[in-house]
Motif scaffolding. Structure first.
Motif, PDB file in Angstrom:
ATOM      1  N   GLY A  64       0.802  -1.208   0.000  1.00 46.93           N
ATOM      2  CA  GLY A  64       0.000   0.000   0.000  1.00 46.93           C
ATOM      3  C   GLY A  64       0.842   1.268   0.000  1.00 46.93           C
ATOM      4  O   GLY A  64       2.062   1.229  -0.098  1.00 46.93           O
ATOM      5  N   ARG A  65       0.144   2.378   0.118  1.00 48.10           N
ATOM      6  CA  ARG A  65       0.808   3.682   0.133  1.00 48.10           C
ATOM      7  C   ARG A  65       1.571   3.890   1.434  1.00 48.10           C
ATOM      8  O   ARG A  65       1.291   3.241   2.436  1.00 48.10           O
ATOM      9  CB  ARG A  65      -0.241   4.781  -0.033  1.00 48.10           C
ATOM     10  CG  ARG A  65      -0.891   4.733  -1.416  1.00 48.10           C
ATOM     11  CD  ARG A  65      -2.050   5.689  -1.618  1.00 48.10           C
ATOM     12  NE  ARG A  65      -2.008   6.916  -0.865  1.00 48.10           N
ATOM     13  CZ  ARG A  65      -3.074   7.446  -0.252  1.00 48.10           C
ATOM     14  NH1 ARG A  65      -4.241   6.858  -0.305  1.00 48.10           N
ATOM     15  NH2 ARG A  65      -2.972   8.579   0.401  1.00 48.10           N
ATOM     16  N   ARG A  66       2.489   4.845   1.403  1.00 50.20           N
ATOM     17  CA  ARG A  66       3.241   5.194   2.616  1.00 50.20           C
ATOM     18  C   ARG A  66       2.283   5.666   3.704  1.00 50.20           C
ATOM     19  O   ARG A  66       1.380   6.458   3.455  1.00 50.20           O
ATOM     20  CB  ARG A  66       4.251   6.297   2.321  1.00 50.20           C
ATOM     21  CG  ARG A  66       5.481   5.858   1.587  1.00 50.20           C
ATOM     22  CD  ARG A  66       6.491   6.990   1.357  1.00 50.20           C
ATOM     23  NE  ARG A  66       6.662   7.878   2.512  1.00 50.20           N
ATOM     24  CZ  ARG A  66       6.104   9.099   2.622  1.00 50.20           C
ATOM     25  NH1 ARG A  66       5.349   9.596   1.661  1.00 50.20           N
ATOM     26  NH2 ARG A  66       6.320   9.833   3.704  1.00 50.20           N
ATOM     27  N   LEU A  67       2.490   5.195   4.913  1.00 51.68           N
ATOM     28  CA  LEU A  67       1.628   5.551   6.038  1.00 51.68           C
ATOM     29  C   LEU A  67       1.599   7.056   6.259  1.00 51.68           C
ATOM     30  O   LEU A  67       0.529   7.637   6.477  1.00 51.68           O
ATOM     31  CB  LEU A  67       2.098   4.818   7.306  1.00 51.68           C
ATOM     32  CG  LEU A  67       1.333   5.091   8.594  1.00 51.68           C
ATOM     33  CD1 LEU A  67      -0.159   4.837   8.436  1.00 51.68           C
ATOM     34  CD2 LEU A  67       1.921   4.260   9.725  1.00 51.68           C
ATOM     35  N   GLY A  68       2.744   7.720   6.188  1.00 51.21           N
ATOM     36  CA  GLY A  68       2.793   9.168   6.389  1.00 51.21           C
ATOM     37  C   GLY A  68       1.975   9.922   5.360  1.00 51.21           C
ATOM     38  O   GLY A  68       1.321  10.929   5.672  1.00 51.21           O
ATOM     39  N   GLU A  69       1.999   9.443   4.136  1.00 56.20           N
ATOM     40  CA  GLU A  69       1.211  10.057   3.057  1.00 56.20           C
ATOM     41  C   GLU A  69      -0.289   9.909   3.340  1.00 56.20           C
ATOM     42  O   GLU A  69      -1.057  10.860   3.194  1.00 56.20           O
ATOM     43  CB  GLU A  69       1.583   9.369   1.737  1.00 56.20           C
ATOM     44  CG  GLU A  69       0.805   9.796   0.534  1.00 56.20           C
ATOM     45  CD  GLU A  69       1.164   8.935  -0.673  1.00 56.20           C
ATOM     46  OE1 GLU A  69       0.250   8.665  -1.475  1.00 56.20           O
ATOM     47  OE2 GLU A  69       2.343   8.531  -0.813  1.00 56.20           O
ATOM     48  N   VAL A  70      -0.688   8.726   3.764  1.00 58.21           N
ATOM     49  CA  VAL A  70      -2.097   8.482   4.087  1.00 58.21           C
ATOM     50  C   VAL A  70      -2.509   9.355   5.272  1.00 58.21           C
ATOM     51  O   VAL A  70      -3.587   9.965   5.265  1.00 58.21           O
ATOM     52  CB  VAL A  70      -2.353   6.986   4.372  1.00 58.21           C
ATOM     53  CG1 VAL A  70      -3.792   6.750   4.805  1.00 58.21           C
ATOM     54  CG2 VAL A  70      -2.006   6.135   3.154  1.00 58.21           C
ATOM     55  N   TRP A  71      -1.652   9.444   6.295  1.00 54.82           N
ATOM     56  CA  TRP A  71      -1.959  10.262   7.472  1.00 54.82           C
ATOM     57  C   TRP A  71      -2.134  11.732   7.078  1.00 54.82           C
ATOM     58  O   TRP A  71      -3.077  12.391   7.529  1.00 54.82           O
ATOM     59  CB  TRP A  71      -0.866  10.103   8.521  1.00 54.82           C
ATOM     60  CG  TRP A  71      -0.990  11.077   9.658  1.00 54.82           C
ATOM     61  CD1 TRP A  71      -0.108  12.053   9.990  1.00 54.82           C
ATOM     62  CD2 TRP A  71      -2.060  11.183  10.593  1.00 54.82           C
ATOM     63  NE1 TRP A  71      -0.562  12.749  11.082  1.00 54.82           N
ATOM     64  CE2 TRP A  71      -1.760  12.245  11.470  1.00 54.82           C
ATOM     65  CE3 TRP A  71      -3.244  10.474  10.780  1.00 54.82           C
ATOM     66  CZ2 TRP A  71      -2.596  12.610  12.516  1.00 54.82           C
ATOM     67  CZ3 TRP A  71      -4.079  10.861  11.829  1.00 54.82           C
ATOM     68  CH2 TRP A  71      -3.757  11.910  12.673  1.00 54.82           C
ATOM     69  N   GLU A  72      -1.255  12.252   6.253  1.00 53.73           N
ATOM     70  CA  GLU A  72      -1.369  13.658   5.824  1.00 53.73           C
ATOM     71  C   GLU A  72      -2.681  13.892   5.076  1.00 53.73           C
ATOM     72  O   GLU A  72      -3.333  14.911   5.254  1.00 53.73           O
ATOM     73  CB  GLU A  72      -0.169  14.084   4.994  1.00 53.73           C
ATOM     74  CG  GLU A  72       1.093  14.266   5.800  1.00 53.73           C
ATOM     75  CD  GLU A  72       0.923  15.262   6.950  1.00 53.73           C
ATOM     76  OE1 GLU A  72       0.323  16.337   6.752  1.00 53.73           O
ATOM     77  OE2 GLU A  72       1.417  14.958   8.046  1.00 53.73           O
ATOM     78  N   GLN A  73      -3.052  12.942   4.243  1.00 53.58           N
ATOM     79  CA  GLN A  73      -4.309  13.047   3.505  1.00 53.58           C
ATOM     80  C   GLN A  73      -5.491  13.051   4.465  1.00 53.58           C
ATOM     81  O   GLN A  73      -6.414  13.862   4.341  1.00 53.58           O
ATOM     82  CB  GLN A  73      -4.428  11.897   2.507  1.00 53.58           C
ATOM     83  CG  GLN A  73      -5.671  11.951   1.658  1.00 53.58           C
ATOM     84  CD  GLN A  73      -5.755  10.785   0.703  1.00 53.58           C
ATOM     85  OE1 GLN A  73      -4.984   9.832   0.794  1.00 53.58           O
ATOM     86  NE2 GLN A  73      -6.698  10.849  -0.197  1.00 53.58           N
TER      87      GLN A  73
END
Length: 149
Positions: A135-144
């Motif tokens: 999946g996508r990077r966790l930090g990227e998902v969190w920022e979204q």
């Protein structure tokens, strides 16, 4: 088995630190996998720096966050293992795939990020929809999630 009279499965904190210094790599590998030792032993094992011992430290969910940060600085597979450790600090987890974490790891991440209930629900939805592992990077998902909720 060891060059010491100590046993990697037993002993006082000082005896275990002594074994880390005087024992062999197998002793240190066994020590690195324990979940009932003090943080000083984890630091000592990381400083000794044997590759197999470092990998065991990176995989051990009892390894303290600061030691995992040190391990991640070494790069490569060791950094990947440290980032995926349940006990890794949130900033370290940010660079890893969301679906490669356990649900417990995601919960600890959200605790450290002080997520609101709606942010928790949104990130957990993304986690459930993600490829496992991957999946996508966790930090990227969190920022979204943070920008939407």
């Amino acid at each position: 088995m060891t060059n010491s009279s100590s046993d990697p499965q037993n002993g006082s904190p000082q005896q275990l630190r002594d074994l880390a210094r005087t024992g062999d790599e197998h002793d240190r590998w066994l020590l690195a996998g324990r979940d009932d030792v003090d943080s000083d032993l984890f630091i000592l094992l990381a400083e000794i720096g044997e590759e197999d011992v470092l990998v065991m430290l990176a995989r051990n969910t009892a390894t303290p966050g600061p030691v995992l940060e040190l391990l991640s600085e070494r790069g490569g597979v060791l950094a990947d293992e440290a980032r995926l450790n349940t006990n890794a600090p949130a900033d370290l987890k940010d660079d890893s795939p969301i679906g490669s974490h356990s649900a417990h790891s995601i919960g600890l991440y959200l605790d450290e990020r002080q997520a609101t209930p709606s942010q928790r629900r949104a990130l957990n939805r993304e986690y459930e929809r993600s490829a496992h592992p991957g999946g996508r990077r966790l930090g990227e998902v969190w920022e979204q999630v943070r920008s939407r909720v």
